[in-house]
Design a protein around this motif. Structure first.
Motif, PDB file in Angstrom:
ATOM      1  N   VAL A  45       0.850  -1.191   0.000  1.00  0.00           N
ATOM      2  CA  VAL A  45       0.000   0.000   0.000  1.00  0.00           C
ATOM      3  C   VAL A  45       0.892   1.249   0.000  1.00  0.00           C
ATOM      4  CG1 VAL A  45      -1.843   1.260   1.171  1.00  0.00           C
ATOM      5  CG2 VAL A  45      -1.839  -1.234   1.185  1.00  0.00           C
ATOM      6  N   GLY A  46       1.638   1.466   1.068  1.00  0.00           N
ATOM      7  CA  GLY A  46       2.550   2.612   1.152  1.00  0.00           C
ATOM      8  C   GLY A  46       3.993   2.229   0.897  1.00  0.00           C
ATOM      9  N   PHE A  47       4.285   0.951   1.018  1.00  0.00           N
ATOM     10  CA  PHE A  47       5.657   0.472   0.853  1.00  0.00           C
ATOM     11  C   PHE A  47       5.648  -1.024   0.594  1.00  0.00           C
ATOM     12  CE2 PHE A  47       4.507   0.144   5.290  1.00  0.00           C
ATOM     13  CZ  PHE A  47       4.898  -1.154   5.622  1.00  0.00           C
ATOM     14  N   ASP A  48       6.748  -1.523   0.050  1.00  0.00           N
ATOM     15  CA  ASP A  48       7.023  -2.949  -0.058  1.00  0.00           C
ATOM     16  C   ASP A  48       8.238  -3.218   0.824  1.00  0.00           C
ATOM     17  OD1 ASP A  48       4.965  -3.206  -1.878  1.00  0.00           O
ATOM     18  OD2 ASP A  48       6.252  -3.598  -3.605  1.00  0.00           O
ATOM     19  N   VAL A  49       8.597  -4.478   0.977  1.00  0.00           N
ATOM     20  CA  VAL A  49       9.708  -4.843   1.842  1.00  0.00           C
ATOM     21  C   VAL A  49      10.658  -5.770   1.095  1.00  0.00           C
ATOM     22  CG1 VAL A  49      10.357  -6.086   3.961  1.00  0.00           C
ATOM     23  CG2 VAL A  49       8.350  -4.598   3.951  1.00  0.00           C
ATOM     24  N   LEU A  50      11.940  -5.439   1.162  1.00  0.00           N
ATOM     25  CA  LEU A  50      13.007  -6.302   0.679  1.00  0.00           C
ATOM     26  C   LEU A  50      13.548  -7.002   1.917  1.00  0.00           C
ATOM     27  CD1 LEU A  50      14.290  -6.635  -2.129  1.00  0.00           C
ATOM     28  CD2 LEU A  50      16.053  -5.023  -1.419  1.00  0.00           C
ATOM     29  N   GLU A  51      13.499  -8.347   1.938  1.00  0.00           N
ATOM     30  CA  GLU A  51      13.882  -9.096   3.137  1.00  0.00           C
ATOM     31  C   GLU A  51      15.071 -10.005   2.830  1.00  0.00           C
ATOM     32  OE1 GLU A  51      10.935 -10.622   6.245  1.00  0.00           O
ATOM     33  OE2 GLU A  51      11.524 -12.438   5.160  1.00  0.00           O
ATOM     34  N   LEU A  52      16.046 -10.006   3.746  1.00  0.00           N
ATOM     35  CA  LEU A  52      17.249 -10.801   3.573  1.00  0.00           C
ATOM     36  C   LEU A  52      17.788 -11.230   4.928  1.00  0.00           C
ATOM     37  CD1 LEU A  52      20.142  -8.354   2.804  1.00  0.00           C
ATOM     38  CD2 LEU A  52      17.816  -7.590   2.694  1.00  0.00           C
ATOM     39  N   PRO A  53      18.723 -12.195   4.949  1.00  0.00           N
ATOM     40  CA  PRO A  53      19.291 -12.619   6.229  1.00  0.00           C
ATOM     41  C   PRO A  53      19.977 -11.448   6.922  1.00  0.00           C
ATOM     42  CG  PRO A  53      19.892 -14.145   4.467  1.00  0.00           C
ATOM     43  CD  PRO A  53      19.248 -12.960   3.820  1.00  0.00           C
ATOM     44  N   SER A  54      19.948 -11.446   8.245  1.00  0.00           N
ATOM     45  CA  SER A  54      20.487 -10.296   8.984  1.00  0.00           C
ATOM     46  C   SER A  54      21.990 -10.135   8.807  1.00  0.00           C
ATOM     47  CB  SER A  54      20.111 -10.375  10.461  1.00  0.00           C
ATOM     48  OG  SER A  54      20.601 -11.557  11.034  1.00  0.00           O
ATOM     49  N   ASP A  55      22.746 -11.236   8.588  1.00  0.00           N
ATOM     50  CA  ASP A  55      24.184 -11.057   8.372  1.00  0.00           C
ATOM     51  C   ASP A  55      24.444 -10.326   7.057  1.00  0.00           C
ATOM     52  OD1 ASP A  55      23.367 -13.317   6.896  1.00  0.00           O
ATOM     53  OD2 ASP A  55      25.115 -14.522   7.426  1.00  0.00           O
ATOM     54  N   ALA A  56      23.680 -10.632   6.028  1.00  0.00           N
ATOM     55  CA  ALA A  56      23.809  -9.922   4.753  1.00  0.00           C
ATOM     56  C   ALA A  56      23.305  -8.482   4.891  1.00  0.00           C
ATOM     57  CB  ALA A  56      23.038 -10.649   3.664  1.00  0.00           C
ATOM     58  N   GLY A  57      22.227  -8.298   5.639  1.00  0.00           N
ATOM     59  CA  GLY A  57      21.683  -6.960   5.852  1.00  0.00           C
ATOM     60  C   GLY A  57      22.636  -6.061   6.614  1.00  0.00           C
ATOM     61  N   THR A  58      23.321  -6.615   7.610  1.00  0.00           N
ATOM     62  CA  THR A  58      24.302  -5.839   8.375  1.00  0.00           C
ATOM     63  C   THR A  58      25.433  -5.387   7.463  1.00  0.00           C
ATOM     64  OG1 THR A  58      23.738  -7.037  10.388  1.00  0.00           O
ATOM     65  CG2 THR A  58      25.880  -5.930  10.344  1.00  0.00           C
ATOM     66  N   ALA A  59      25.918  -6.288   6.604  1.00  0.00           N
ATOM     67  CA  ALA A  59      26.966  -5.918   5.644  1.00  0.00           C
ATOM     68  C   ALA A  59      26.456  -4.867   4.666  1.00  0.00           C
ATOM     69  CB  ALA A  59      27.453  -7.162   4.907  1.00  0.00           C
ATOM     70  N   LEU A  60      25.202  -4.980   4.247  1.00  0.00           N
ATOM     71  CA  LEU A  60      24.609  -4.010   3.324  1.00  0.00           C
ATOM     72  C   LEU A  60      24.547  -2.627   3.954  1.00  0.00           C
ATOM     73  CD1 LEU A  60      23.185  -3.356   0.655  1.00  0.00           C
ATOM     74  CD2 LEU A  60      21.067  -4.208   1.668  1.00  0.00           C
ATOM     75  N   LEU A  61      24.226  -2.556   5.232  1.00  0.00           N
ATOM     76  CA  LEU A  61      24.157  -1.261   5.913  1.00  0.00           C
ATOM     77  C   LEU A  61      25.521  -0.583   6.012  1.00  0.00           C
ATOM     78  CD1 LEU A  61      21.603  -2.014   8.756  1.00  0.00           C
ATOM     79  CD2 LEU A  61      21.254  -0.588   6.728  1.00  0.00           C
ATOM     80  N   ARG A  62      26.595  -1.349   5.921  1.00  0.00           N
ATOM     81  CA  ARG A  62      27.951  -0.780   5.964  1.00  0.00           C
ATOM     82  C   ARG A  62      28.382  -0.214   4.609  1.00  0.00           C
ATOM     83  NH1 ARG A  62      29.703  -5.955   8.559  1.00  0.00           N
ATOM     84  NH2 ARG A  62      29.208  -5.686  10.744  1.00  0.00           N
ATOM     85  N   ARG A  76      16.233 -12.035  10.302  1.00  0.00           N
ATOM     86  CA  ARG A  76      15.862 -11.418   9.021  1.00  0.00           C
ATOM     87  C   ARG A  76      15.876  -9.901   9.145  1.00  0.00           C
ATOM     88  NH1 ARG A  76      16.272 -14.683   4.948  1.00  0.00           N
ATOM     89  NH2 ARG A  76      14.667 -13.578   3.780  1.00  0.00           N
ATOM     90  N   MET A  77      16.376  -9.238   8.117  1.00  0.00           N
ATOM     91  CA  MET A  77      16.387  -7.786   8.069  1.00  0.00           C
ATOM     92  C   MET A  77      15.433  -7.352   6.960  1.00  0.00           C
ATOM     93  SD  MET A  77      19.725  -5.336   8.300  1.00  0.00           S
ATOM     94  CE  MET A  77      20.336  -6.174   9.752  1.00  0.00           C
ATOM     95  N   ARG A  78      14.707  -6.269   7.224  1.00  0.00           N
ATOM     96  CA  ARG A  78      13.684  -5.786   6.301  1.00  0.00           C
ATOM     97  C   ARG A  78      13.973  -4.346   5.902  1.00  0.00           C
ATOM     98  NH1 ARG A  78       9.044  -8.408  10.107  1.00  0.00           N
ATOM     99  NH2 ARG A  78       9.198 -10.511   9.232  1.00  0.00           N
ATOM    100  N   PHE A  79      14.148  -4.139   4.608  1.00  0.00           N
ATOM    101  CA  PHE A  79      14.403  -2.816   4.049  1.00  0.00           C
ATOM    102  C   PHE A  79      13.126  -2.351   3.370  1.00  0.00           C
ATOM    103  CE2 PHE A  79      18.485  -4.612   4.665  1.00  0.00           C
ATOM    104  CZ  PHE A  79      19.406  -3.575   4.740  1.00  0.00           C
TER     105      PHE A  79
END
Length: 194
Positions: A45-62, A76-79
């Motif tokens: 509706v207002g957004f969608d979610v990209l979901e990935l394992p938290s270890d990959a998400g932590t690296a992505l945030l860096r 799980r990490m949700r963007f």
């Protein structure tokens, strides 16, 4: 014979925290909420979610890749990404030459739901263990700046918000790296003989 009248059962009581959480998402952010407890945020509706394992998400945030709000729940990490982005994920992965690679990268769009993290400012000690938590909380009107595909005649960039293609490319890379890391960390390396 007289009909037996059964007493009506009152609806279950909602905890004040759940009510406040739903009110914050619904009234402050204007997002569609449903269910509970725990409160669920409706995707597509207002957004969608990209979901990935938290270890990959932590690296992505860096990485130097612009994102919107980010939450974590368990492993799980949700963007949050622009509404309609979930429909583009498979095509984007193919275009980026990640099609057919097991990445553990998924998207939730129309008809999906995620557990609502506690609103920002709530002490982490009050959230149950394993509950969803905002790492980068949303702000009112953030939907306009969520990662999206550039539309016809529109370039990606700071004036338009983060670029979905760059985010997906970086997320796919980090998912692949994390998967390879998990495989090699769990396997004994052969001994080298001289």
């Amino acid at each position: 014979m007289a009909a037996t009248v059964l007493p009506t059962v009152p609806p279950p009581r909602v905890a004040p925290e759940e009510d406040a959480c739903a009110a914050w998402y619904g009234k402050v952010l204007g997002w569609t909420v449903t269910g509970g407890p725990p409160v669920q945020l409706v995707t597509g509706v207002g957004f969608d979610v990209l979901e990935l394992p938290s270890d990959a998400g932590t690296a992505l945030l860096r990485r130097p890749v612009a994102t919107g709000p980010v939450a974590v729940m368990g492993r799980r990490m949700r963007f949050l990404v622009a509404s309609g982005s979930a429909e583009e994920l498979d095509g984007l992965l193919d275009w980026l030459e990640w099609g057919g690679v097991a990445l553990d990268l998924t998207a939730l769009g129309a008809g999906g739901r995620i557990t609502a993290p506690a609103p920002p400012g709530r002490p982490l000690g009050e959230s149950p263990r394993g509950a969803a938590v905002w790492l980068r909380p949303p702000e009112q009107g953030c939907e306009a700046l969520l990662p999206a595909l550039p539309g016809p005649g529109r370039a990606a960039g700071p004036a338009r918000g983060p670029d979905l293609v760059r985010l997906v490319a970086a997320a796919a890379t980090e998912c692949h790296r994390a998967r390879l890391g998990r495989r090699t960390n769990g396997v004994r390396q052969p001994l080298a003989f001289s």
